[in-house]
Design an enzyme around this catalytic site. Structure first.
Site, PDB file in Angstrom:
ATOM      1  CD  GLU A  49      37.599  25.378  34.632  1.00  0.00           C
ATOM      2  OE1 GLU A  49      36.839  26.021  33.869  1.00  0.00           O
ATOM      3  OE2 GLU A  49      38.256  25.916  35.542  1.00  0.00           O
TER       4      GLU A  49
ATOM      5  CB  VAL B   1      34.900  26.621  39.096  1.00  0.00           C
ATOM      6  CG1 VAL B   1      34.769  26.007  40.491  1.00  0.00           C
ATOM      7  CG2 VAL B   1      36.369  26.661  38.662  1.00  0.00           C
TER       8      VAL B   1
ATOM      9  CE  LYS C 138      43.845  33.403  36.912  1.00  0.00           C
ATOM     10  NZ  LYS C 138      42.553  33.135  37.414  1.00  0.00           N
TER      11      LYS C 138
HETATM   12  N1  PSU Z   1      40.697  31.259  36.456  1.00  0.00           N
HETATM   13  C1  PSU Z   1      41.655  30.846  35.590  1.00  0.00           C
HETATM   14  N2  PSU Z   1      41.313  30.344  34.393  1.00  0.00           N
HETATM   15  C2  PSU Z   1      40.015  30.199  34.046  1.00  0.00           C
HETATM   16  C3  PSU Z   1      38.993  30.601  34.983  1.00  0.00           C
HETATM   17  C4  PSU Z   1      39.384  31.116  36.158  1.00  0.00           C
HETATM   18  O1  PSU Z   1      42.825  30.968  35.869  1.00  0.00           O
HETATM   19  O2  PSU Z   1      39.743  29.728  32.945  1.00  0.00           O
HETATM   20  C5  PSU Z   1      37.563  30.382  34.635  1.00  0.00           C
HETATM   21  C6  PSU Z   1      37.001  29.217  35.462  1.00  0.00           C
HETATM   22  O3  PSU Z   1      36.159  28.461  34.619  1.00  0.00           O
HETATM   23  C7  PSU Z   1      36.169  29.919  36.521  1.00  0.00           C
HETATM   24  C8  PSU Z   1      35.694  31.120  35.742  1.00  0.00           C
HETATM   25  O4  PSU Z   1      35.115  29.143  37.022  1.00  0.00           O
HETATM   26  O5  PSU Z   1      36.806  31.521  34.968  1.00  0.00           O
HETATM   27  C9  PSU Z   1      35.226  32.241  36.640  1.00  0.00           C
HETATM   28  O6  PSU Z   1      34.618  33.205  35.849  1.00  0.00           O
HETATM   29  P1  PSU Z   1      33.772  34.365  36.537  1.00  0.00           P
HETATM   30  O7  PSU Z   1      34.787  35.207  37.255  1.00  0.00           O
HETATM   31  O8  PSU Z   1      33.106  35.077  35.389  1.00  0.00           O
HETATM   32  O9  PSU Z   1      32.806  33.693  37.452  1.00  0.00           O
END
Ligand code: PSU
Ligand code: MN
Length: 307
Positions: A30, A111, A164
């Protein structure tokens, strides 16, 4: 009337096109992790090293992003650099794909969006750091990452270091269960927690061996059970953060996000940046180590799937 399929917007790099023609194993990567997940220059450096690890593992890396109105499968060094140095790059999830393509902007895929593009390109293995999930307090904020819906519908295996602890990991696993998304664990029974190996929650099935993981995926998809699979690969102990420290810092970052009124797609990047600052960069070191660790597992799986 002009009709287009999303696949009409795909453009392959020479390396990935050659791999497709030769039937070589390919691993998707990604780009939000590059543009919004890590600071420059570590983001670009890590992206390059992760690609190298996948090549060394016998597979071909395909970093995915949107550039010039095209979904790009495989990026050049210069394009990785561009993504890593463009603060205007949009964080692109399923919702945002038409906008970023139609306007010709720079788009970094999450993702969810990377899964969509990988599936269009016929790539079934995707390596990342951590997946999005159900945010703490989602019962009032409704903040549930679109990554989870995508896992429910798009048939790509996502190798990650779990989710996380900025998220509600228990609710994230409940949501995945409801959506029929299997969570496989490598090396331990429990689901991983990104900066630390153990989330305290059990994964669904422990499968250490890549051939057995491949057999699981082939069986799921042969049964007509479309959708993704989460493959949890815990950060090695030697690279992990101390649990108590990361927990305290996560709580602080969450309080600050709430006080600042951060919402929507900004939440995850904000928390990542705050955690990095509060750990004086040590969380970034862990983040880089776990992505590389995932790249090794992803290459092994892609090879196994190709056998
Ligand atoms: N977790 C990480 N690093 C990241 C992301 C998540 O440790 O860069 C990014 C990934 O691209 C994931 C996105 O798909 O954050 C999720 O964002 P949201 O919670 O806004 O859906
Ligand atoms: Mn969200």
């Amino acid at each position: 009337m002009n009709t287009h399929a999303l696949s009409d917007f795909l453009e392959f790099s020479a390396e990935v096109a050659a791999a497709r023609a030769a039937g070589q194993p390919i691993v998707a990567l990604e780009s939000t992790i590059i543009s919004h997940g890590m600071p420059y220059p570590q983001n670009v450096q890590t992206a390059r090293e992760v690609e190298q690890i996948i090549r060394a593992g016998g597979a071909v890396p395909a970093t995915i992003a949107v550039l010039g109105g095209k979904i790009r499968i495989g990026l050049s060094e210069a394009e990785l650099e561009l993504l890593g140095q463009s603060p205007e790059a949009m964080k692109v999830s399923r919702r945002d794909l038409p906008y970023v393509i139609a306007t010709g902007r720079i788009g970094a895929t999450t993702v969810a969006a990377t899964m969509i593009c990988a599936a269009l390109a016929g790539i079934r293995v995707f390596v990342t750091g951590g997946i999005g999930g159900v945010h703490r307090g989602a019962e009032t904020s409704f903040d549930i990452s679109a990554d989870l819906q995508e896992l429910a519908r798009t048939s790509v295996a996502v190798v990650c270091a779990g989710a996380k602890s900025i998220l509600d990991i228990g609710l994230t696993l409940e949501y995945l269960e409801t959506q029929g998304v299997p969570v496989l664990a490598i090396g331990q029974d429990n689901f991983a927690a990104f900066y630390t190996p153990d989330s305290g929650f059990k994964a669904d099935f422990r499968i250490d061996d890549a051939d057995q993981q491949a057999r699981f995926l082939q069986t799921k998809w042969a049964l007509g059970l479309a959708g993704g699979v989460v493959i949890s690969n815990p950060v090695p102990e030697t690279d992990a953060m101390p649990r108590a420290e990361i927990d305290a810092i996560t709580e602080q970052a969450l309080r600050e996000a709430a006080a600042q009124g951060i919402s929507g797609k900004s939440v995850t990047p904000y928390l990542l940046a705050r955690i990095k600052a509060l750990t004086e960069g040590r969380s970034l070191t862990t983040n880089i180590a776990l992505v590389k660790h995932n790249a090794r597992a992803g290459a092994r799986l892609a090879l196994a799937l190709g056998r």
